[in-house]
Design an enzyme around this catalytic site. Sequence first.
Site, PDB file in Angstrom:
ATOM      1  CG  HIS A 136      -1.715  -1.187   1.466  1.00  0.00           C
ATOM      2  ND1 HIS A 136      -2.871  -1.447   0.775  1.00  0.00           N
ATOM      3  CD2 HIS A 136      -1.551  -2.231   2.326  1.00  0.00           C
ATOM      4  CE1 HIS A 136      -3.390  -2.589   1.189  1.00  0.00           C
ATOM      5  NE2 HIS A 136      -2.617  -3.081   2.138  1.00  0.00           N
TER       6      HIS A 136
HETATM    7  C1  BDR Z   1      -3.031   0.596   5.336  1.00  0.00           C
HETATM    8  O1  BDR Z   1      -3.229   0.063   6.643  1.00  0.00           O
HETATM    9  C2  BDR Z   1      -2.002  -0.372   7.195  1.00  0.00           C
HETATM   10  O2  BDR Z   1      -2.116  -1.663   7.672  1.00  0.00           O
HETATM   11  C3  BDR Z   1      -0.954  -0.226   6.120  1.00  0.00           C
HETATM   12  O3  BDR Z   1       0.256   0.233   6.672  1.00  0.00           O
HETATM   13  C4  BDR Z   1      -1.543   0.773   5.145  1.00  0.00           C
HETATM   14  O4  BDR Z   1      -1.193   2.094   5.499  1.00  0.00           O
HETATM   15  C5  BDR Z   1      -3.692  -0.315   4.334  1.00  0.00           C
HETATM   16  O5  BDR Z   1      -5.053  -0.431   4.596  1.00  0.00           O
END
Ligand code: BDR
Length: 313
Positions: free
Chosen positions: A243
């Site tokens: 992400h």
């Molecule tokens: C987001 O949530 C976190 O677990 C990750 O770091 C990312 O920023 C994805 O949904």
Amino acid sequence: MPVPRKIIIDTDPGQDDAVAILLALGSSELDILGITAVAGNVPLKLTENNARKICELAGRPDIKVYSGAIRPLIRELVTAEEVHGKTGLNGPDLPELTMKLQEQHAVDYLVETLMREEAGTITLCPLGPLTNVALALIREPRIAPRIKEIVLMGGGFFEGGNVTPAAEFNIYVDPHAADVVFRSGVPIVMMPLDVTHKALTTTKRIDAFRKLGTKVGLATAQMLEFFERYDEGKYGTDGGPLHDPCVIAYLLKPELFQGRHCNVTVETSSELTMGMTVIDWWGVTKRPKNAMVMRDIDHDGFFALLVERLGRL
Ligand code: BDR
Ligand code: CA
């Protein structure tokens, strides 16, 4: 050589946050003024440590790291150890911390820096819940027109949510903060799950990090191998979504992404859909367009950029 773009990374590391920080540290086009930690994937005590561990891994103990909000504005903190492990950075064996935390609170740092530096020159890069950014906007509303842009990872629409059927983790953890940010009038670029679910850490891509043959390459491979196991089980894919590095990649190569300027409104009242980012993709309301919402990514180009830049560290 053009002047590097000034950024502040607001983050809750988290392995994917860590890779985003490494990507920024490996890129001379970016000038990291500071890193602000927020509670999210794991509690604040761990995210403020993890941010520093990553700077040390990259050989950059000179980077200034500030600690911020310990909990969301209104709701109880929800964390994600099932994804990131107990420390938030499970996977590699990183050395004990030596780097000091800055004394100033992250929210004071954001306000002071944005009021001091030339208006329109600082980009904020939130990679976690938006608590610090919202608190800064509430504390000193004059910072809003001084922020060049907010490029954030959060939300989802066509893909649905990853923590509830409707909501993505970062927005779900602090929907009220997200609401403040999306209503702030600051230009926003949003990297939702619709993009990040197309950027998968396949076995081949993780091998490419390991093959760098460096400390950073090995730690990245180990972080991603730990990080992907949860999502591979959940989605049945080879690799998990990477992400947060999408935010930094956009600053370096915006042509890797495609999207549309839309209205985005955050659900803050219904418990069923709490934290949902309602994206008016088809323009069916008269609500003002407040965000550039990305939907597609050149994922091969994205991973090539990551390997090349992490290879510089
Ligand atoms: C987001 O949530 C976190 O677990 C990750 O770091 C990312 O920023 C994805 O949904
Ligand atoms: Ca994150």
